[in-house]
Design a protein around this motif. Structure first.
Motif, PDB file in Angstrom:
ATOM      1  N   TYR A   1      -6.426  24.744 -24.217  1.00 59.61           N
ATOM      2  CA  TYR A   1      -5.896  25.257 -25.472  1.00 59.61           C
ATOM      3  C   TYR A   1      -4.852  24.310 -26.038  1.00 59.61           C
ATOM      4  CZ  TYR A   1      -7.956  29.738 -24.097  1.00 59.61           C
ATOM      5  OH  TYR A   1      -8.819  30.730 -23.719  1.00 59.61           O
ATOM      6  N   ALA A   2      -4.754  24.286 -27.353  1.00 58.50           N
ATOM      7  CA  ALA A   2      -3.633  23.629 -27.982  1.00 58.50           C
ATOM      8  C   ALA A   2      -2.374  24.443 -27.697  1.00 58.50           C
ATOM      9  CB  ALA A   2      -3.865  23.531 -29.486  1.00 58.50           C
ATOM     10  N   ASP A   3      -1.255  23.761 -27.586  1.00 63.80           N
ATOM     11  CA  ASP A   3      -0.002  24.458 -27.293  1.00 63.80           C
ATOM     12  C   ASP A   3       0.323  25.500 -28.364  1.00 63.80           C
ATOM     13  OD1 ASP A   3       1.727  21.566 -25.870  1.00 63.80           O
ATOM     14  OD2 ASP A   3       0.345  23.007 -24.978  1.00 63.80           O
ATOM     15  N   SER A   4      -0.076  25.222 -29.587  1.00 65.63           N
ATOM     16  CA  SER A   4       0.262  26.102 -30.708  1.00 65.63           C
ATOM     17  C   SER A   4      -0.446  27.452 -30.646  1.00 65.63           C
ATOM     18  CB  SER A   4      -0.057  25.413 -32.032  1.00 65.63           C
ATOM     19  OG  SER A   4      -1.435  25.071 -32.084  1.00 65.63           O
ATOM     20  N   VAL A   5      -1.507  27.553 -29.857  1.00 68.48           N
ATOM     21  CA  VAL A   5      -2.265  28.810 -29.804  1.00 68.48           C
ATOM     22  C   VAL A   5      -2.284  29.422 -28.412  1.00 68.48           C
ATOM     23  CG1 VAL A   5      -3.727  27.979 -31.683  1.00 68.48           C
ATOM     24  CG2 VAL A   5      -4.531  27.783 -29.310  1.00 68.48           C
ATOM     25  N   LYS A   6      -1.744  28.708 -27.431  1.00 70.75           N
ATOM     26  CA  LYS A   6      -1.774  29.180 -26.050  1.00 70.75           C
ATOM     27  C   LYS A   6      -1.077  30.533 -25.936  1.00 70.75           C
ATOM     28  CE  LYS A   6      -1.542  25.731 -23.358  1.00 70.75           C
ATOM     29  NZ  LYS A   6      -1.036  24.578 -22.569  1.00 70.75           N
ATOM     30  N   GLY A   7      -1.727  31.461 -25.282  1.00 75.79           N
ATOM     31  CA  GLY A   7      -1.179  32.807 -25.124  1.00 75.79           C
ATOM     32  C   GLY A   7      -1.569  33.758 -26.239  1.00 75.79           C
ATOM     33  N   ARG A   8      -2.091  33.210 -27.332  1.00 71.72           N
ATOM     34  CA  ARG A   8      -2.504  34.061 -28.468  1.00 71.72           C
ATOM     35  C   ARG A   8      -4.016  34.031 -28.688  1.00 71.72           C
ATOM     36  NH1 ARG A   8      -0.990  32.796 -33.503  1.00 71.72           N
ATOM     37  NH2 ARG A   8      -0.866  30.534 -33.092  1.00 71.72           N
ATOM     38  N   PHE A   9      -4.625  32.880 -28.451  1.00 72.24           N
ATOM     39  CA  PHE A   9      -6.057  32.704 -28.673  1.00 72.24           C
ATOM     40  C   PHE A   9      -6.788  32.614 -27.333  1.00 72.24           C
ATOM     41  CE2 PHE A   9      -5.936  30.392 -33.072  1.00 72.24           C
ATOM     42  CZ  PHE A   9      -5.120  31.386 -33.574  1.00 72.24           C
TER      43      PHE A   9
END
Length: 124
Positions: A60-68
């Motif tokens: 995952y990209a850091d910007s979406v990790k934990g959300r996507f």
């Protein structure tokens, strides 16, 4: 080659959720690595997530990790991008892509097949 068609985009309020689907045809789906990318107006296409053939490796990209969450169902020849806790900065056209080996890459140029894209708009 594999042909890809995304669906599931739309307009959602911040904090909401959407699930994108990417249906594949042509080449055997279980033989390709799948990736998700997005492109906002005036910006370069950026990596969102990728999943190996058998789902053993997911990046995952850091910007979406934990959300996507990226997933795939090889029997249904479909990849998914579950997007939760959406933010206005997630607004973009989302693309799925495929590459014909088991290397989970973050680079758009490593993927040879692309869908047409689906618009995701997150309002404040």
């Amino acid at each position: 080659q594999v042909q890809l068609v995304e669906s599931g985009g739309g307009l959602v309020q911040a904090g909401g959720s959407l699930r994108l689907s990417c249906a594949a045809s042509g080449r055997t789906f279980s033989s390709v690595t799948m990736g998700w990318f997005r492109q906002a107006p005036g910006k370069e296409r950026e990596f969102v997530g990728a999943i190996s053939r058998g789902s053993e490796y997911i990046w995952y990209a850091d910007s979406v990790k934990g959300r996507f969450t990226v997933s795939r169902d090889n029997a249904k020849r479909t990849a998914y991008l579950q997007m939760n806790s959406l933010k206005p900065e997630d607004t973009a056209v989302y693309y799925c892509a495929a590459r014909s080996d088991d290397y989970v890459s973050r680079r758009p140029e490593d993927f040879g097949s692309w869908g047409q894209g689906t618009q995701v708009t997150v309002s404040p």
